[in-house]
Every structure is written in structure tokens, then in C-alpha cells.
Design a protein around this motif. Structure first.
Motif, PDB file in Angstrom:
ATOM      1  N   GLN A  62       0.841  -1.194   0.000  1.00 15.74           N
ATOM      2  CA  GLN A  62       0.000   0.000   0.000  1.00 15.74           C
ATOM      3  C   GLN A  62       0.881   1.252   0.000  1.00 15.74           C
ATOM      4  O   GLN A  62       1.697   1.434   0.908  1.00 15.74           O
ATOM      5  CB  GLN A  62      -0.897   0.007   1.228  1.00 15.74           C
ATOM      6  N   PRO A  63       0.726   2.122  -1.011  1.00 18.31           N
ATOM      7  CA  PRO A  63       1.601   3.296  -1.132  1.00 18.31           C
ATOM      8  C   PRO A  63       1.630   4.177   0.119  1.00 18.31           C
ATOM      9  O   PRO A  63       2.693   4.646   0.521  1.00 18.31           O
ATOM     10  CB  PRO A  63       1.026   4.062  -2.324  1.00 18.31           C
ATOM     11  N   GLU A  64       0.477   4.400   0.736  1.00 17.21           N
ATOM     12  CA  GLU A  64       0.424   5.264   1.920  1.00 17.21           C
ATOM     13  C   GLU A  64       1.194   4.643   3.078  1.00 17.21           C
ATOM     14  O   GLU A  64       1.866   5.343   3.840  1.00 17.21           O
ATOM     15  CB  GLU A  64      -1.027   5.519   2.352  1.00 17.21           C
ATOM     16  N   VAL A  65       1.088   3.331   3.227  1.00 19.36           N
ATOM     17  CA  VAL A  65       1.753   2.638   4.329  1.00 19.36           C
ATOM     18  C   VAL A  65       3.260   2.661   4.140  1.00 19.36           C
ATOM     19  O   VAL A  65       4.006   3.048   5.047  1.00 19.36           O
ATOM     20  CB  VAL A  65       1.229   1.192   4.472  1.00 19.36           C
ATOM     21  N   LYS A  66       3.737   2.260   2.983  1.00 12.88           N
ATOM     22  CA  LYS A  66       5.186   2.184   2.796  1.00 12.88           C
ATOM     23  C   LYS A  66       5.836   3.561   2.871  1.00 12.88           C
ATOM     24  O   LYS A  66       6.928   3.699   3.400  1.00 12.88           O
ATOM     25  CB  LYS A  66       5.554   1.449   1.509  1.00 12.88           C
ATOM     26  N   ALA A  67       5.150   4.598   2.398  1.00 12.12           N
ATOM     27  CA  ALA A  67       5.699   5.955   2.480  1.00 12.12           C
ATOM     28  C   ALA A  67       5.675   6.469   3.917  1.00 12.12           C
ATOM     29  O   ALA A  67       6.648   7.067   4.392  1.00 12.12           O
ATOM     30  CB  ALA A  67       4.916   6.890   1.569  1.00 12.12           C
ATOM     31  N   ALA A  68       4.585   6.226   4.630  1.00 14.28           N
ATOM     32  CA  ALA A  68       4.470   6.695   6.017  1.00 14.28           C
ATOM     33  C   ALA A  68       5.501   6.012   6.911  1.00 14.28           C
ATOM     34  O   ALA A  68       6.154   6.671   7.734  1.00 14.28           O
ATOM     35  CB  ALA A  68       3.062   6.457   6.552  1.00 14.28           C
ATOM     36  N   TRP A  69       5.666   4.699   6.763  1.00 13.88           N
ATOM     37  CA  TRP A  69       6.613   3.984   7.610  1.00 13.88           C
ATOM     38  C   TRP A  69       8.045   4.417   7.333  1.00 13.88           C
ATOM     39  O   TRP A  69       8.850   4.533   8.255  1.00 13.88           O
ATOM     40  CB  TRP A  69       6.446   2.484   7.463  1.00 13.88           C
ATOM     41  N   LEU A  70       8.366   4.674   6.081  1.00 13.76           N
ATOM     42  CA  LEU A  70       9.698   5.196   5.761  1.00 13.76           C
ATOM     43  C   LEU A  70       9.892   6.545   6.447  1.00 13.76           C
ATOM     44  O   LEU A  70      10.923   6.787   7.078  1.00 13.76           O
ATOM     45  CB  LEU A  70       9.882   5.327   4.248  1.00 13.76           C
ATOM     46  N   ALA A  71       8.894   7.409   6.350  1.00 14.51           N
ATOM     47  CA  ALA A  71       8.980   8.732   6.981  1.00 14.51           C
ATOM     48  C   ALA A  71       9.137   8.612   8.497  1.00 14.51           C
ATOM     49  O   ALA A  71       9.955   9.321   9.100  1.00 14.51           O
ATOM     50  CB  ALA A  71       7.743   9.561   6.633  1.00 14.51           C
ATOM     51  N   HIS A  72       8.389   7.709   9.116  1.00 14.33           N
ATOM     52  CA  HIS A  72       8.470   7.539  10.566  1.00 14.33           C
ATOM     53  C   HIS A  72       9.849   7.028  10.989  1.00 14.33           C
ATOM     54  O   HIS A  72      10.414   7.520  11.972  1.00 14.33           O
ATOM     55  CB  HIS A  72       7.392   6.576  11.051  1.00 14.33           C
ATOM     56  N   LEU A  73      10.375   6.078  10.242  1.00 12.49           N
ATOM     57  CA  LEU A  73      11.704   5.555  10.562  1.00 12.49           C
ATOM     58  C   LEU A  73      12.792   6.616  10.386  1.00 12.49           C
ATOM     59  O   LEU A  73      13.674   6.754  11.237  1.00 12.49           O
ATOM     60  CB  LEU A  73      12.007   4.325   9.701  1.00 12.49           C
ATOM     61  N   ILE A  74      12.714   7.367   9.311  1.00 19.17           N
ATOM     62  CA  ILE A  74      13.706   8.426   9.081  1.00 19.17           C
ATOM     63  C   ILE A  74      13.599   9.494  10.167  1.00 19.17           C
ATOM     64  O   ILE A  74      14.614   9.974  10.686  1.00 19.17           O
ATOM     65  CB  ILE A  74      13.557   9.030   7.670  1.00 19.17           C
ATOM     66  N   TYR A  75      12.381   9.865  10.532  1.00 20.30           N
ATOM     67  CA  TYR A  75      12.181  10.864  11.577  1.00 20.30           C
ATOM     68  C   TYR A  75      12.805  10.393  12.892  1.00 20.30           C
ATOM     69  O   TYR A  75      13.570  11.134  13.532  1.00 20.30           O
ATOM     70  CB  TYR A  75      10.684  11.136  11.761  1.00 20.30           C
ATOM     71  N   CYS A  76      12.483   9.172  13.306  1.00 17.02           N
ATOM     72  CA  CYS A  76      12.991   8.652  14.579  1.00 17.02           C
ATOM     73  C   CYS A  76      14.513   8.513  14.554  1.00 17.02           C
ATOM     74  O   CYS A  76      15.198   8.880  15.520  1.00 17.02           O
ATOM     75  CB  CYS A  76      12.330   7.321  14.918  1.00 17.02           C
ATOM     76  N   TYR A  77      15.049   8.003  13.463  1.00 19.44           N
ATOM     77  CA  TYR A  77      16.501   7.871  13.323  1.00 19.44           C
ATOM     78  C   TYR A  77      17.164   9.244  13.410  1.00 19.44           C
ATOM     79  O   TYR A  77      18.134   9.432  14.156  1.00 19.44           O
ATOM     80  CB  TYR A  77      16.842   7.192  11.988  1.00 19.44           C
ATOM     81  N   SER A  78      16.637  10.208  12.671  1.00 19.57           N
ATOM     82  CA  SER A  78      17.228  11.550  12.633  1.00 19.57           C
ATOM     83  C   SER A  78      17.151  12.232  13.991  1.00 19.57           C
ATOM     84  O   SER A  78      18.109  12.900  14.420  1.00 19.57           O
ATOM     85  CB  SER A  78      16.529  12.409  11.572  1.00 19.57           C
ATOM     86  N   LEU A  79      16.028  12.090  14.669  1.00 16.78           N
ATOM     87  CA  LEU A  79      15.875  12.667  15.997  1.00 16.78           C
ATOM     88  C   LEU A  79      16.887  12.049  16.969  1.00 16.78           C
ATOM     89  O   LEU A  79      17.530  12.759  17.754  1.00 16.78           O
ATOM     90  CB  LEU A  79      14.446  12.446  16.487  1.00 16.78           C
ATOM     91  N   LEU A  80      17.054  10.743  16.893  1.00 15.54           N
ATOM     92  CA  LEU A  80      17.986  10.053  17.775  1.00 15.54           C
ATOM     93  C   LEU A  80      19.419  10.505  17.542  1.00 15.54           C
ATOM     94  O   LEU A  80      20.119  10.884  18.483  1.00 15.54           O
ATOM     95  CB  LEU A  80      17.872   8.532  17.588  1.00 15.54           C
TER      96      LEU A  80
END
Length: 122
Positions: free
Chosen positions: A89-107
Motif C-alpha cells: 500500500q503506497p500510503e503505508v510504505k511511504a508513512a513507515w519510511l517517513a516515521h523511521l527516518i524521523y525517529c533515526y534523525s531525531l535520535l
């Protein structure tokens, strides 16, 4: 049941972990069922994503220390570069990538350089 991302760091091995707060919805990584389906796709092995793909079998998955942060950065880069090839699902794969990048970058931006960063998904 949902999967979520948690981040923090330790000042020394075995020491207490300092949690870093992650705002909603960025700590969310879908339901267990949807996440298992997504991370068990054959594309992950083909493109070289190994650690995150463990989520297709079990959880939690932890990335500990700066070397593993580098490995996670590589896997996120591969995820992003091959996003169009991931049949989900395009929305899922894009959202999860964004969430992972956000969390990684914040850390990596908040963990002291002499600490042990920790990113967990479970």
C-alpha cells in the motif's frame, strides 16, 4: 496490537537508558499483522535490507550503538531508493519510511556522541 518505535541512549553499557520523546504519529509502525506482511516481502532480501526485515518474522528489533546506526542509515537509504519496487500500500510504505527516518534523525541529532544510541521497534 501495534508496533512502535522507541529511541533513547545510554551513557555507558548497561547503564540506564535516557528516552527521547517521539511525537505521534511518528512512533507508530502499524499493526502487528500489517507490519509482519510488509517486512516479510521478498524485496527486502533482494535489495539488501536485513535487520529491518527481521520484523517479518519477530519483534522486537534493536539497533544499538553508532555502528548499528550506520547500518540502519544504509537500510533506510535502500528502502528509500527502492520505494517504487516495494509492492505494498503506497500510503503505508511511504508513512513507515517517513516515521523511521524521523525517529533515526531525531535520535542521532540528540544522542551525545560519546553515548550508546538505541532504536527499538516492537
Amino acid at each position: 496490537m501495534s508496533r512502535s518505535i522507541s529511541i533513547g541512549y545510554m551513557e555507558s553499557p548497561g547503564g540506564p537508558e535516557t528516552s527521547i520523546e517521539v511525537s505521534a504519529p511518528y512512533f507508530l509502525l502499524g499493526t502487528q499483522q500489517t507490519s509482519l506482511q510488509f517486512w516479510s516481502l521478498p524485496v527486502w532480501e533482494r535489495i539488501g535490507v536485513k535487520q529491518l526485515a527481521i520484523l517479518g518474522e519477530t519483534d522486537p528489533v534493536y539497533f544499538w550503538g553508532w555502528e548499528m546506526m550506520d547500518e540502519l542509515a544504509d537500510e533506510l537509504r535502500l528502502y528509500q531508493e527502492h520505494l517504487a519496487e516495494i509492492e505494498f500500500q503506497p500510503e503505508v510504505k511511504a508513512a513507515w519510511l517517513a516515521h523511521l527516518i524521523y525517529c533515526y534523525s531525531l535520535l542521532v541529532s540528540q544522542a551525545p556522541h560519546d553515548s550508546i544510541p538505541v532504536l527499538g521497534i516492537g
